[in-house]
Write a protein that holds these residues in place. Sequence first.
Motif, PDB file in Angstrom:
ATOM      1  N   VAL A  31      13.493  11.844  -1.054  1.00 36.85           N
ATOM      2  CA  VAL A  31      12.059  11.570  -1.730  1.00 36.85           C
ATOM      3  C   VAL A  31      11.321  12.694  -1.653  1.00 36.85           C
ATOM      4  N   ARG A  32      10.497  12.851  -2.632  1.00 34.19           N
ATOM      5  CA  ARG A  32       9.550  14.216  -3.081  1.00 34.19           C
ATOM      6  C   ARG A  32       8.217  13.894  -2.376  1.00 34.19           C
ATOM      7  N   THR A  33       7.820  14.766  -1.600  1.00 28.37           N
ATOM      8  CA  THR A  33       6.357  14.570  -0.977  1.00 28.37           C
ATOM      9  C   THR A  33       5.925  15.922  -1.347  1.00 28.37           C
ATOM     10  N   ALA A  34       4.396  16.046  -1.100  1.00 27.88           N
ATOM     11  CA  ALA A  34       3.774  17.239  -1.207  1.00 27.88           C
ATOM     12  C   ALA A  34       4.073  18.355  -0.605  1.00 27.88           C
ATOM     13  N   THR A  76      10.753  18.292   0.258  1.00 21.16           N
ATOM     14  CA  THR A  76      11.879  17.376  -0.247  1.00 21.16           C
ATOM     15  C   THR A  76      12.506  16.877   1.058  1.00 21.16           C
ATOM     16  N   ARG A  77      12.560  15.548   1.238  1.00 18.69           N
ATOM     17  CA  ARG A  77      13.270  14.859   2.142  1.00 18.69           C
ATOM     18  C   ARG A  77      14.498  14.240   1.782  1.00 18.69           C
ATOM     19  N   ARG A 125      12.921   5.365   1.926  1.00 17.32           N
ATOM     20  CA  ARG A 125      12.041   5.541   0.454  1.00 17.32           C
ATOM     21  C   ARG A 125      10.383   5.415   1.141  1.00 17.32           C
ATOM     22  N   GLU A 126      10.260   4.633   1.899  1.00 17.85           N
ATOM     23  CA  GLU A 126       8.783   4.277   2.331  1.00 17.85           C
ATOM     24  C   GLU A 126       8.223   5.367   3.355  1.00 17.85           C
ATOM     25  N   HIS A 162       7.477   9.383   3.416  1.00 23.04           N
ATOM     26  CA  HIS A 162       6.129   9.831   2.927  1.00 23.04           C
ATOM     27  C   HIS A 162       5.205  10.172   4.056  1.00 23.04           C
ATOM     28  N   HIS A 163       5.456   9.402   5.257  1.00 21.51           N
ATOM     29  CA  HIS A 163       4.483   9.589   6.466  1.00 21.51           C
ATOM     30  C   HIS A 163       5.006  10.110   7.482  1.00 21.51           C
ATOM     31  N   GLU A 170       6.815  13.882   8.459  1.00 19.71           N
ATOM     32  CA  GLU A 170       7.416  15.085   8.179  1.00 19.71           C
ATOM     33  C   GLU A 170       8.661  15.524   9.089  1.00 19.71           C
ATOM     34  N   ASP A 179      14.336  17.855   5.973  1.00 21.07           N
ATOM     35  CA  ASP A 179      13.209  18.159   5.402  1.00 21.07           C
ATOM     36  C   ASP A 179      13.527  19.523   4.964  1.00 21.07           C
TER      37      ASP A 179
END
Length: 354
Positions: free
Chosen positions: A147-150, A153-154, A179-180, A183-184, A186, A225
């Motif tokens: 999953v790509r976040t700001a 990469t996780r 996947r959900e 994003h929440h 870190e 992370d």
Amino acid sequence: MVLVPLALIVLISAVDISISPDIHLGPLLVIAPALTPSFAGSRTTALIGALAVLAQLVIAVLHGGLFTSNHEAQLAALALLTGALVAYCRVRERHGRELDQVRAVSDTVQRVLIRPLPDRAGPLRLAACYLAAADEAKVGGDLYAVVRTAGATRLLIGDVRGKGLDAVGDAAALLGAFRELAHHHEDPAELAHVLEASYCRHLAELAADTGQDVHENFVTALVLDLPDRLPVLRITDCGHPPPLLLGPDGTRTLPLRRAAPPLGMSALGPVERRTEEFAFPPGTTLLLHTDGVTEARDRTGTFYPLSDRAARLPLPTTPTALLDGLRHDLLHYVGGRLPDDAALVAVLRETRET
């Protein structure tokens, strides 16, 4: 290949016609239709069988005994055998079509369940390889996702207890949650904690809906992370084999010291999960794997020495090149067949961000 049974029909017929009528080679014509199913389908087998029957008729006519009991028995036996071979070919073709359908479905499930990893994610280059133990499917209990976040990469890699299609449901539940939730959260330990809660809810629903015993269901996993701007990796170990780091200075196994139980085992008591941080400098490749790799054995029963074999490979320029080499080496080591599902994920931190 079809020329082989045709040549046999011609050769046997020519020899039988040219020798004494007291010597009968016609029964050998059965070899032609019997050989054909090894490389052809029902239509070709029927054609070769019909030609063999026709050749037997020619032999009988030229020997002046078409209506003798001997030639009639040979013709009847050859025709019956041809019919049986054609029926066998049709059953085999039907089973082949069914197997193709199963494989097509498994390919679709594979693409939906375990999505292809992106080639790039910030300063990272990625590649993955999945080898399923089940012959009829390309999916199983091993899983991975990115999953790509700001700014980061996780990554998740895991191994559901069991293998093949029986483990797909648990894998799907955990991947959907990751996947959900990625994003929440870190911190990998915090993310692992909420994944644990989500997976336990899945198990409870499974037990309530189906009556299935889920007390022994669990998933070993690594939650990572990978920040874009810091040359480090942050990782939480949930009972999973530690990854390797490959670089110019050699290959080493990450010394994880805070391993926690697999996901799904919190019902046995409180679980404390912690995050560990390691250097992940540019030009270094992180190699994650499931135990289907390290528990694979050769003919002598020796486990696959992943770290040693990876160190022997030329330092790869891309993650894909590394996994191609390892995949070929692993399958050669075990003789072409793995006893358990296996997954490999390679992550290269480039020397500069692209």
